[in-house]
Write an enzyme that holds these catalytic residues in place. Structure first.
Site, short mmCIF file in Angstrom:
data_model
loop_
_atom_site.label_atom_id
_atom_site.label_comp_id
_atom_site.label_asym_id
_atom_site.label_seq_id
_atom_site.Cartn_x
_atom_site.Cartn_y
_atom_site.Cartn_z
N GLU A 31 51.99 17.27 38.50
CA GLU A 31 51.32 18.16 39.71
C GLU A 31 51.44 17.37 40.97
O GLU A 31 50.92 16.34 40.90
CB GLU A 31 49.97 18.59 39.10
CG GLU A 31 49.07 19.30 40.51
CD GLU A 31 49.74 20.54 41.15
OE1 GLU A 31 50.34 20.49 42.49
OE2 GLU A 31 50.32 21.31 40.54
N ILE A 47 41.83 39.23 40.37
CA ILE A 47 41.77 40.41 39.59
C ILE A 47 42.38 40.43 38.24
O ILE A 47 43.44 39.85 38.18
CB ILE A 47 42.38 41.63 40.38
CG1 ILE A 47 41.70 41.66 41.70
CG2 ILE A 47 42.37 43.11 39.70
CD1 ILE A 47 40.18 42.18 41.56
N HIS A 49 43.91 42.70 36.17
CA HIS A 49 44.86 44.27 36.22
C HIS A 49 44.49 44.84 34.85
O HIS A 49 45.09 44.37 33.83
CB HIS A 49 45.88 44.07 36.68
CG HIS A 49 46.10 43.61 38.25
ND1 HIS A 49 45.53 44.42 39.22
CD2 HIS A 49 46.36 42.69 38.71
CE1 HIS A 49 45.94 43.87 40.35
NE2 HIS A 49 46.08 42.69 40.21
N SER A 337 51.50 38.77 41.00
CA SER A 337 50.74 39.83 40.49
C SER A 337 51.64 40.55 39.47
O SER A 337 52.42 41.04 39.87
CB SER A 337 50.10 40.58 41.50
OG SER A 337 49.20 41.52 40.63
N CYS A 401 22.97 27.01 50.18
CA CYS A 401 23.67 28.42 50.11
C CYS A 401 23.70 28.85 48.53
O CYS A 401 23.59 30.11 48.31
CB CYS A 401 24.71 28.58 50.73
SG CYS A 401 24.51 28.28 52.59
N CYS A 441 25.65 20.89 53.45
CA CYS A 441 25.95 19.88 52.20
C CYS A 441 26.90 18.85 52.51
O CYS A 441 27.06 18.20 51.65
CB CYS A 441 25.95 20.59 51.02
SG CYS A 441 27.42 21.79 51.09
#
Length: 477
Positions: A31, A47, A49, A337, A401, A441
């Site tokens: 990588e 998502i 799908h 996608s 948060c 933070c």
């Protein structure tokens, strides 16, 4: 000599690595960035799908539905958040209504269960914040939402604990075919491997074209998003699509699995494969198109925006298989996608290709279970007290948060393939992802990283490379 080198540690490379870690093989993942899930896998809609949108008899159509069905079991095995919240494809013109039935028929051919076209009255009962001009919708109960980077991290950690080596900051510069495999030249030295799996995302064409005379082309398709505060995370319960166009599924509105509201993306083909800046024009388009879906948009609750790139191939389908002219070089390219939804099935497809070529033995000690970092914000007070008794660092809140503790941040660094920069902490714990976007933070997280990595704070980066945040102390400059 390795058995397999996987190029790319996004969700596709990591899912393949985990699937192949079941076998007695020497596997390495290369990588070029500082962590897993740094490219498309960190900046997308999240998502899962249902599978009605892809054309029948395509890889997208076959693998989407198969992959979708695997998420329930995988999310339990690998301990990443996933929810089947269902989806609606909204139609706002009577004359367009027939297209919903065409999508339904297409989905049924792909094997999508439970599809039905519902009326305006049914839609508004399910989703009262939808624009009142809606006419009808295609409802898909198997649609879902997932955290794409948590899913990728889970896959990679499990692959690593099962023996797969990951090499970060390792960019492939050239590939040479050998009699027994391949010589892979990188900026960190040479690797030899019997097989190569090309899962390099938007750069998959560059990797492929190093070794094959049958060239492929990947077009980076940029998408910009707006993310809203958790205060409006329940603005919609389901993922809301508009009728798709040739550029994709259009601007969607969805809750995220972490409780935010997400709107986007745009779809613009660009040249630069590193260009992920947001623009005033792009975000205006996102909000303008979202107004077709929603009767109002809670504009004051936008907390950030971001952009990601999709790896669009000119073939308009996934490219999965051995290169025609290079034995042992396996492409997994053009994974746009529904690539995230298809990832588990893509990994199995590649597994079948590899096992047919190498005929490896299965490991007796393969462990499919991975446990994530305990999430303090999701615990009962009783569970919190028990955790603090074991480790008092879980009693100190660092990110207000998102209610992330010091214990979670230290765990994120110490885990397999642990975080080495601020964005790595964000992806593993959500520290810095809330309303203040690290305003409170950040200094505390930098201090913890400095302590755990034994590095001065001047060497702590946002995402590796030259992304240092501080250069020294005021009185020393």
């Amino acid at each position: 000599m390795r058995d397999i080198v996987i190029i790319g540690a996004g969700v596709i490379g990591s899912s393949i690595a985990r699937e192949l870690s079941k076998y007695d093989l020497k596997i390495s993942v290369l990588e070029k960035e500082s962590d897993v899930a740094v490219g498309t896998s960190k900046a997308n809609s999240g998502i899962v799908h249902a599978g009605y949108d892809a054309k029948p008899n395509t890889l997208k159509g076959k693998l989407n539905v198969k992959g979708n069905a695997m998420f329930d079991d995988l999310s339990k095995e690998l301990d990443f958040p996933f929810k089947r919240n269902g989806s609606l494809v909204l139609c706002f013109e009577e004359q367009e209504k027939e297209k919903l039935y065409q999508l339904k028929e297409q989905g049924e051919k792909n094997g999508v269960p439970g599809l039905k076209v519902i009326s305006r009255k049914e839609i508004l009962k399910l989703e009262p914040n939808v624009n009142q001009n809606v006419v009808a919708a295609l409802y898909a109960p198997t649609g879902g939402i997932v955290c794409p980077y948590e899913m990728t991290i889970a896959y990679a950690e499990n692959a690593n604990t099962n023996g797969v080596d990951f090499y970060f900051h390792t960019e492939v510069k050239n590939i040479k075919k050998l009699e027994t495999g391949f010589l892979i030249k990188t900026n960190q030295g040479d690797f030899e491997s019997r097989l190569i799996i090309n899962a390099a995302g938007v750069f998959a064409d560059s990797i492929h074209n190093m070794i094959s005379d049958h060239k492929i082309k990947i077009i980076p398709r940029k998408g910009e998003y707006c993310l809203f505060d958790k205060a409006v995370g329940n603005f919609t319960q389901r993922t809301l699509f508009q009728l798709p166009t040739k550029m994709g599924k259009g601007v969607l509105v969805t809750p995220t699995v972490d409780g935010n509201l997400l709107i986007g993306p745009t779809a613009v083909d660009i040249e630069d494969k590193r260009e992920v800046s947001t623009t005033a024009e792009g975000l205006s388009i996102v909000l303008e198109k979202a107004r077709i879906t929603l009767k109002e948009i809670p504009m004051k609750q936008i907390i950030t925006s971001f952009a990601g790139l999709r790896a669009h191939s000119i073939e308009d389908d996934f490219i999965i298989g051995e290169a025609k002219d290079v034995s042992g070089f396996i492409d997994v390219a053009g994974i746009e996608s529904p690539g995230l939804s298809s990832a588990p099935a893509i990994a199995q497809m590649v597994e079948n290709i590899v096992t047919e070529k190498l005929n490896p033995k299965e490991k007796e000690n393969f462990d499919p279970i991975r446990k994530g970092i305990p999430k303090f914000r999701e615990m009962s007070n009783q569970e919190r007290r028990a955790l603090i008794e074991k480790d008092c660092s879980y009693g100190r809140i660092v990110c207000r948060c998102e209610t992330v503790t010091e214990g979670e941040i230290r765990s994120a660094i110490k885990r397999p393939l642990g975080a080495r920069d601020l964005d790595g902490i964000k992806r593993r714990t959500r520290a810095g992802m809330g309303r203040c976007q690290s305003g409170f933070c950040l200094p505390k997280i930098m201090k913890i990283l400095s302590e755990e990595l034994d590095l001065p704070e001047t060497e702590i980066t946002k995402f590796g490379k030259q992304s240092n945040l501080v250069i020294g102390k005021d009185k020393e400059i």
